[in-house]
Design a protein around this motif. Structure first.
Motif, PDB file in Angstrom:
ATOM      1  N   GLN A 170       0.832  -1.210   0.000  1.00  9.69           N
ATOM      2  CA  GLN A 170       0.000   0.000   0.000  1.00  9.69           C
ATOM      3  C   GLN A 170       0.862   1.255   0.000  1.00  9.69           C
ATOM      4  OE1 GLN A 170      -2.924  -0.031   3.204  1.00  9.69           O
ATOM      5  NE2 GLN A 170      -3.336  -2.182   2.772  1.00  9.69           N
ATOM      6  N   VAL A 173      -0.329   7.119   3.484  1.00 13.73           N
ATOM      7  CA  VAL A 173      -0.959   8.444   3.541  1.00 13.73           C
ATOM      8  C   VAL A 173      -0.062   9.307   4.421  1.00 13.73           C
ATOM      9  CG1 VAL A 173      -2.967   9.729   4.357  1.00 13.73           C
ATOM     10  CG2 VAL A 173      -3.271   7.501   3.220  1.00 13.73           C
ATOM     11  N   ALA A 175       0.496  12.864   6.151  1.00 19.92           N
ATOM     12  CA  ALA A 175      -0.074  14.159   6.545  1.00 19.92           C
ATOM     13  C   ALA A 175       1.001  15.229   6.456  1.00 19.92           C
ATOM     14  CB  ALA A 175      -0.614  14.070   7.968  1.00 19.92           C
ATOM     15  N   LEU A 215      -1.809  14.156   2.485  1.00 23.00           N
ATOM     16  CA  LEU A 215      -3.034  14.608   3.151  1.00 23.00           C
ATOM     17  C   LEU A 215      -2.680  15.966   3.739  1.00 23.00           C
ATOM     18  CD1 LEU A 215      -5.872  14.044   4.421  1.00 23.00           C
ATOM     19  CD2 LEU A 215      -4.669  12.970   6.337  1.00 23.00           C
ATOM     20  N   GLU A 233      -6.832  15.627  12.654  1.00 23.74           N
ATOM     21  CA  GLU A 233      -7.234  15.227  11.299  1.00 23.74           C
ATOM     22  C   GLU A 233      -6.218  14.280  10.659  1.00 23.74           C
ATOM     23  OE1 GLU A 233      -8.331  18.680   8.816  1.00 23.74           O
ATOM     24  OE2 GLU A 233      -8.244  19.810  10.701  1.00 23.74           O
ATOM     25  N   ARG A 235      -5.239  11.467  11.910  1.00 24.57           N
ATOM     26  CA  ARG A 235      -5.320  10.120  12.489  1.00 24.57           C
ATOM     27  C   ARG A 235      -5.274   9.001  11.460  1.00 24.57           C
ATOM     28  NH1 ARG A 235      -6.002  10.009  17.830  1.00 24.57           N
ATOM     29  NH2 ARG A 235      -6.805  11.908  18.788  1.00 24.57           N
ATOM     30  N   ARG A 236      -5.803   9.286  10.268  1.00 24.52           N
ATOM     31  CA  ARG A 236      -5.800   8.199   9.279  1.00 24.52           C
ATOM     32  C   ARG A 236      -4.506   8.150   8.467  1.00 24.52           C
ATOM     33  NH1 ARG A 236      -7.216   9.183   4.032  1.00 24.52           N
ATOM     34  NH2 ARG A 236      -7.879  11.294   3.502  1.00 24.52           N
ATOM     35  N   ALA A 237      -3.507   8.982   8.867  1.00 25.64           N
ATOM     36  CA  ALA A 237      -2.231   8.984   8.140  1.00 25.64           C
ATOM     37  C   ALA A 237      -1.314   7.872   8.651  1.00 25.64           C
ATOM     38  CB  ALA A 237      -1.555  10.334   8.307  1.00 25.64           C
ATOM     39  N   ASP A 238      -0.323   7.548   7.832  1.00 26.47           N
ATOM     40  CA  ASP A 238       0.698   6.569   8.232  1.00 26.47           C
ATOM     41  C   ASP A 238       1.961   7.276   8.709  1.00 26.47           C
ATOM     42  OD1 ASP A 238      -0.652   4.076   7.287  1.00 26.47           O
ATOM     43  OD2 ASP A 238      -0.621   5.200   5.406  1.00 26.47           O
ATOM     44  N   LEU A 286       1.652   8.303  15.981  1.00 29.57           N
ATOM     45  CA  LEU A 286       2.096   8.141  14.587  1.00 29.57           C
ATOM     46  C   LEU A 286       3.528   8.643  14.438  1.00 29.57           C
ATOM     47  CD1 LEU A 286      -1.062   9.556  12.758  1.00 29.57           C
ATOM     48  CD2 LEU A 286      -0.347   7.164  12.877  1.00 29.57           C
TER      49      LEU A 286
END
Ligand code: AMP
Ligand code: MG
Length: 402
Positions: A170, A173, A175, A215, A233, A235-238, A286
């Motif tokens: 994958q 993402v 940020a 992002l 915002e 949180r969904r980043a890697d 993260l």
């Protein structure tokens, strides 16, 4: 102070490749394989002709000028069931399977065909112009490997092997957050006190160019709660990349926040110029790279730390910029206190591969990056490098024909 290599190793030791996902062959360009590709077929599938010409038996042609009877014409995509006999030739097109009995192809340019007979003007070598069954890929062999970058050639190989879907790692993402009271967005009114956030744009592009999914979360003022709000915002980043706020100033909130409970500051400062005040740690659990704010420092640090981090998460094997040794076209002075990543132009000059700095090298001079294509690595402890001396260069942009 940490060396670039130790800092990078430390960052990489905190990261792992992301889980694999299946993508269609069309989407696989630029991704890294998460599986070994073992061929279940032979390529080519049959012995076939590499030329338009005549398939024949070598033993029939003892000397140039021998004439054979043309018994059939074989277009590509057709098969001839009947074996070739002595004294016969088959007119064959490139890609058509070699008829049984034939052991060479003479290309059309070396023949003259008149009324069903062909004169062979050149004595063929055995197996000449025949592409052999399995000569490119043999069934059962491992053709591509986990971690390989999928470029157009790999896509072609996968297509030949009929892999319509491939397993790749994958894309992370990433940020991107800019910080600074003085930093404004491109569409906000300009003023003498404000600096337009070029870093937002360079970082978004750098993430994309490295294969990550940016992002963008905007600019946080130099207030901790602003950064915390932006991070919510993320949180969904890697991975989190910030710019600015990692120096010695009273308002350097990124480093300050990494040092608070719940976050970690793994290290701060790297022995390099530009880009010393780099901070690495975690924010909200993260991994976060706090890049210095000066535009050249931001980019230089990204290439040294951000890019390898993204590539590792994407499953790449080779994480570093390509290195080339070139001769300095002009003498260069530097302080020698830290390894200096000066921006340079790498080009061929006569027989030599030469490099010259792009002019003023301040960490705010973003045109020094835009006018160049490589970093010239001026070693620590050496204040003068002479014209003609070899230096290591790391290529970050198009170099044209060298
Ligand atoms: P800092 O590391 O926050 O002290 O920032 C150092 C300097 O980098 C600032 O004074 C600005 O000149 C510049 N800078 C910081 N952030 C940005 C940005 N997002 N875009 C362009 N320049 C920036
Ligand atoms: Mg700042």
């Amino acid at each position: 102070m940490l060396s670039i290599e130790s800092a990078r190793d430390t960052i990489l030791s905190h990261l792992q490749p992301l889980p694999p996902e299946k993508v269609s062959l069309e989407e696989a360009l630029g991704r890294y394989l998460a599986e070994d590709i073992v061929s279940s077929i032979d390529i080519p599938a049959s012995n076939n002709s590499a030329m338009d010409g005549y398939a024949l038996r070598c033993e029939d042609i003892k000397s140039a000028g021998t004439t054979l009877a043309v018994t059939s014409v074989l277009p590509a995509g057709s098969v001839l069931e009947k074996a070739l006999e002595s004294g016969q030739a088959v007119k064959i097109m490139t890609g058509a399977p070699i008829p049984k009995g034939a052991d060479a192809v003479v290309k059309r340019e070396d023949t003259i065909e008149i009324q069903g007979r062909v004169t062979i003007q050149k004595v063929p070598k055995k197996h000449e112009h025949i592409r052999f069954h399995g000569e490119d890929i043999k069934k059962g062999t491992s053709v591509l490997h986990t971690g390989d970058l999928i470029g157009p050639a790999q896509i072609g190989v996968l297509a030949s092997l009929r892999h319509l879907v491939v397993s790749v790692y994958q894309r992370p993402v990433v940020a991107v957050i800019a910080t600074g009271d003085e930093i404004s967005e491109i569409d906000e009114p300009a003023s003498a006190q404000k600096i337009t956030s070029s870093n937002s744009y360079t970082l978004i592009s750098l993430v994309k160019a490295s294969g990550g999914i940016p992002l963008y979360l905007g600019i946080a003022k130099d207030l901790k709660h602003e950064l915390i709000n932006k991070l919510a915002e993320a949180r969904r980043a890697d991975l989190i990349l910030t710019s600015g706020g990692v120096s010695m100033g009273d308002y350097d909130i990124v480093r300050a926040l990494m040092s608070e409970d719940g976050n970690t500051l793994v290290f701060w400062k790297v022995d390099m110029k530009p880009g010393r005040p780099l901070a690495f740690g975690t924010l909200l659990g993260l991994p976060a790279i706090g890049l210095p704010g000066n535009p050249v420092s931001t980019m230089t640090s990204f290439y040294q730390f951000g890019r390898p981090a993204i590539l590792k998460m994407m499953g790449a094997r080779n994480l570093l910029l390509p290195r080339i040794r070139a001769r300095l076209a002009v003498p260069v002075e530097h302080s020698g206190e830290r390894p200096h990543y000066a921006r340079g132009i790498l080009q061929r000059e006569g027989e030599d591969l030469c490099v010259r700095p792009t002019g003023p090298q301040g960490s705010g001079i973003l045109t020094s990056m835009a006018n160049g294509n490589c970093f010239i690595i001026l070693p620590k402890g050496k204040t003068h490098v002479d014209k003609g001396e070899f230096v290591d260069c790391e290529v970050y942009h198009e170099i044209g024909m060298l």
